[in-house]
Design a protein around this motif. Structure first.
Motif, PDB file in Angstrom:
ATOM      1  N   GLY A 177       7.118   5.396 -12.373  1.00  0.00           N
ATOM      2  CA  GLY A 177       8.331   6.205 -12.513  1.00  0.00           C
ATOM      3  C   GLY A 177       8.639   7.015 -11.273  1.00  0.00           C
ATOM      4  N   ALA A 178       7.611   7.512 -10.593  1.00  0.00           N
ATOM      5  CA  ALA A 178       7.837   8.257  -9.355  1.00  0.00           C
ATOM      6  C   ALA A 178       8.475   7.352  -8.299  1.00  0.00           C
ATOM      7  N   ALA A 179       7.974   6.122  -8.196  1.00  0.00           N
ATOM      8  CA  ALA A 179       8.556   5.170  -7.243  1.00  0.00           C
ATOM      9  C   ALA A 179       9.987   4.824  -7.618  1.00  0.00           C
ATOM     10  N   LEU A 180      10.218   4.580  -8.902  1.00  0.00           N
ATOM     11  CA  LEU A 180      11.572   4.241  -9.357  1.00  0.00           C
ATOM     12  C   LEU A 180      12.543   5.380  -9.080  1.00  0.00           C
ATOM     13  N   ALA A 181      12.103   6.608  -9.303  1.00  0.00           N
ATOM     14  CA  ALA A 181      12.976   7.761  -9.074  1.00  0.00           C
ATOM     15  C   ALA A 181      13.361   7.875  -7.603  1.00  0.00           C
ATOM     16  N   LEU A 182      12.390   7.635  -6.705  1.00  0.00           N
ATOM     17  CA  LEU A 182      12.683   7.718  -5.276  1.00  0.00           C
ATOM     18  C   LEU A 182      13.655   6.609  -4.854  1.00  0.00           C
ATOM     19  N   ILE A 183      13.455   5.422  -5.407  1.00  0.00           N
ATOM     20  CA  ILE A 183      14.372   4.319  -5.096  1.00  0.00           C
ATOM     21  C   ILE A 183      15.772   4.624  -5.609  1.00  0.00           C
ATOM     22  N   GLU A 184      15.864   5.124  -6.836  1.00  0.00           N
ATOM     23  CA  GLU A 184      17.185   5.406  -7.399  1.00  0.00           C
ATOM     24  C   GLU A 184      17.874   6.545  -6.662  1.00  0.00           C
ATOM     25  N   ARG A 185      17.125   7.564  -6.261  1.00  0.00           N
ATOM     26  CA  ARG A 185      17.740   8.636  -5.465  1.00  0.00           C
ATOM     27  C   ARG A 185      18.232   8.080  -4.137  1.00  0.00           C
ATOM     28  N   SER A 186      17.430   7.214  -3.527  1.00  0.00           N
ATOM     29  CA  SER A 186      17.843   6.610  -2.254  1.00  0.00           C
ATOM     30  C   SER A 186      19.092   5.763  -2.447  1.00  0.00           C
ATOM     31  N   THR A 190       0.847  -1.193   0.000  1.00  0.00           N
ATOM     32  CA  THR A 190       0.000   0.000   0.000  1.00  0.00           C
ATOM     33  C   THR A 190       0.881   1.242   0.000  1.00  0.00           C
ATOM     34  N   ALA A 191       1.912   1.213   0.820  1.00  0.00           N
ATOM     35  CA  ALA A 191       2.923   2.272   0.832  1.00  0.00           C
ATOM     36  C   ALA A 191       4.198   1.769   0.168  1.00  0.00           C
ATOM     37  N   LEU A 192       5.019   2.704  -0.246  1.00  0.00           N
ATOM     38  CA  LEU A 192       6.383   2.409  -0.685  1.00  0.00           C
ATOM     39  C   LEU A 192       7.292   2.766   0.483  1.00  0.00           C
ATOM     40  N   THR A 193       7.998   1.785   1.020  1.00  0.00           N
ATOM     41  CA  THR A 193       8.909   2.038   2.128  1.00  0.00           C
ATOM     42  C   THR A 193      10.332   1.723   1.695  1.00  0.00           C
ATOM     43  N   ILE A 194      11.262   2.551   2.131  1.00  0.00           N
ATOM     44  CA  ILE A 194      12.673   2.374   1.797  1.00  0.00           C
ATOM     45  C   ILE A 194      13.477   2.526   3.079  1.00  0.00           C
ATOM     46  N   ASP A 195      14.276   1.528   3.402  1.00  0.00           N
ATOM     47  CA  ASP A 195      15.103   1.573   4.596  1.00  0.00           C
ATOM     48  C   ASP A 195      16.538   1.202   4.244  1.00  0.00           C
ATOM     49  N   LEU A 196      17.476   1.943   4.833  1.00  0.00           N
ATOM     50  CA  LEU A 196      18.898   1.692   4.590  1.00  0.00           C
ATOM     51  C   LEU A 196      19.485   0.952   5.783  1.00  0.00           C
ATOM     52  N   LEU A 197      20.137  -0.154   5.493  1.00  0.00           N
ATOM     53  CA  LEU A 197      20.741  -0.994   6.518  1.00  0.00           C
ATOM     54  C   LEU A 197      22.231  -1.128   6.232  1.00  0.00           C
ATOM     55  N   ALA A 198      23.067  -0.714   7.181  1.00  0.00           N
ATOM     56  CA  ALA A 198      24.511  -0.863   7.032  1.00  0.00           C
ATOM     57  C   ALA A 198      24.905  -2.330   7.188  1.00  0.00           C
ATOM     58  N   GLY A 199      26.088  -2.664   6.704  1.00  0.00           N
ATOM     59  CA  GLY A 199      26.532  -4.044   6.759  1.00  0.00           C
ATOM     60  C   GLY A 199      26.676  -4.591   8.160  1.00  0.00           C
ATOM     61  N   ASP A 200      26.882  -3.704   9.145  1.00  0.00           N
ATOM     62  CA  ASP A 200      27.035  -4.161  10.530  1.00  0.00           C
ATOM     63  C   ASP A 200      25.704  -4.240  11.278  1.00  0.00           C
ATOM     64  N   GLY A 201      24.591  -4.048  10.558  1.00  0.00           N
ATOM     65  CA  GLY A 201      23.278  -4.177  11.173  1.00  0.00           C
ATOM     66  C   GLY A 201      22.659  -2.885  11.652  1.00  0.00           C
ATOM     67  N   ARG A 202      23.335  -1.760  11.458  1.00  0.00           N
ATOM     68  CA  ARG A 202      22.755  -0.475  11.863  1.00  0.00           C
ATOM     69  C   ARG A 202      21.722  -0.020  10.840  1.00  0.00           C
ATOM     70  N   HIS A 203      20.511   0.220  11.328  1.00  0.00           N
ATOM     71  CA  HIS A 203      19.478   0.832  10.508  1.00  0.00           C
ATOM     72  C   HIS A 203      19.774   2.326  10.445  1.00  0.00           C
ATOM     73  N   LEU A 204      19.915   2.860   9.240  1.00  0.00           N
ATOM     74  CA  LEU A 204      20.304   4.257   9.074  1.00  0.00           C
ATOM     75  C   LEU A 204      19.133   5.165   8.719  1.00  0.00           C
ATOM     76  N   GLY A 205      17.918   4.635   8.811  1.00  0.00           N
ATOM     77  CA  GLY A 205      16.742   5.451   8.530  1.00  0.00           C
ATOM     78  C   GLY A 205      16.074   5.066   7.222  1.00  0.00           C
ATOM     79  N   GLY A 206      14.995   5.773   6.892  1.00  0.00           N
ATOM     80  CA  GLY A 206      14.265   5.408   5.681  1.00  0.00           C
ATOM     81  C   GLY A 206      13.290   6.462   5.216  1.00  0.00           C
ATOM     82  N   ARG A 207      12.436   6.063   4.288  1.00  0.00           N
ATOM     83  CA  ARG A 207      11.424   6.942   3.693  1.00  0.00           C
ATOM     84  C   ARG A 207      10.110   6.165   3.577  1.00  0.00           C
ATOM     85  N   ILE A 208       9.005   6.911   3.537  1.00  0.00           N
ATOM     86  CA  ILE A 208       7.685   6.351   3.252  1.00  0.00           C
ATOM     87  C   ILE A 208       7.008   7.244   2.219  1.00  0.00           C
ATOM     88  N   ALA A 209       6.438   6.618   1.201  1.00  0.00           N
ATOM     89  CA  ALA A 209       5.716   7.352   0.165  1.00  0.00           C
ATOM     90  C   ALA A 209       4.547   6.492  -0.317  1.00  0.00           C
TER      91      ALA A 209
END
Length: 258
Positions: free
Chosen positions: A188-197, A128-147
């Protein structure tokens, strides 16, 4: 198979049994659609065993539907446990100041991504939502986005302008009819947000992360994201990690978390 995992989203219920070694049994996975507003039909859970020991439930659906699922499961199994987001678990540390404000599906997807052992990951959920979360290799969650997801964008446009079709169309860079233009614009809007992320994550980490896509809408985006990987059962795999870390279930390694 005495332990089952349940991932209840806003439009679908995904569930699968867990083997004693903590592996999700993909061949037995069930995918049940719902409208998000009502109780499940009487036959919706017929694919489950009539009796089993443990049910572990992650839900981002509304209270009424979640309660309906929990009530139905209590008729079939001995113990029902609902998953809540924690500050740290199974090697993952959540960035949110208030970890419980991070949806359980995002939390578990991060656990599943970390368990793959592929290093830094950009975890993308397309439901329903587009969620993007960044996870570092050591397991640290570095934050994310919701759209809004592409599907939700189409629903929003149709709701305000009924002449715009709710579905249909094919992605193309420059469309020459309305249905294709809508599909291309919303995807395309979703793809652009993913690629920017992905680009910003590469700058932050010094190397590109692995992009992992999951959720019902991910298949439409995957062909347009070079190097991305499909992980359709990522939340369920993360739930298996949570069970292993937090609960001493017979036949499944137990442990503790924060």
């Amino acid at each position: 198979m005495s332990t089952w995992l349940f991932d209840l989203g806003n439009t679908r219920l995904k569930c699968a049994p867990l083997e004693g070694d903590g592996i999700v049994v993909e061949r037995a996975r069930l995918d049940i659609a719902h409208d998000g507003a009502r109780m499940f039909p009487a036959t919706a859970l017929d694919g489950l065993p009539s009796r089993f020991e443990n049910a572990f439930v992650a839900s981002v659906a509304g209270d009424e539907l979640t309660t309906a699922l929990l009530d139905a499961l209590t008729q079939r199994c001995t113990r029902v446990t609902r998953v809540r987001t924690q500050r740290s678990c199974a090697g993952v540390r959540i960035a949110y100041t208030e970890p419980r404000r991070l949806g359980a599906d995002r939390f578990l997807a991060l656990l599943g991504a970390h368990a793959r052992g592929a290093g830094a990951s950009l975890v993308v959920g397309v439901g329903t939502a587009l969620t993007i979360d960044l996870l570092a290799g050591d397991g640290r969650h570095l934050g994310g986005r919701i759209a809004p997801s592409p599907t939700l964008m189409r629903e929003g446009l149709h709701g305000r302008a009924a002449q715009l079709p709710l579905a249909g169309g094919t992605y193309t860079e420059f469309a020459i009819d309305t249905a294709d233009a809508l599909a291309s614009g919303c995807q395309g809007a979703a793809l652009a947000l993913i690629e920017r992320s992905r680009a910003q994550a590469t700058l932050q980490l010094g190397a590109p992360p692995t992009v992992l896509l999951h959720g019902g809408g991910s298949a439409a985006l995957l062909p347009h994201l070079p190097g991305a990987a499909s992980a359709p059962a990522l939340v369920l795999h993360g739930l298996a990690c949570w069970v292993a870390a937090m609960h001493a279930v017979p036949g499944i390694p137990g442990g503790t978390g924060d």
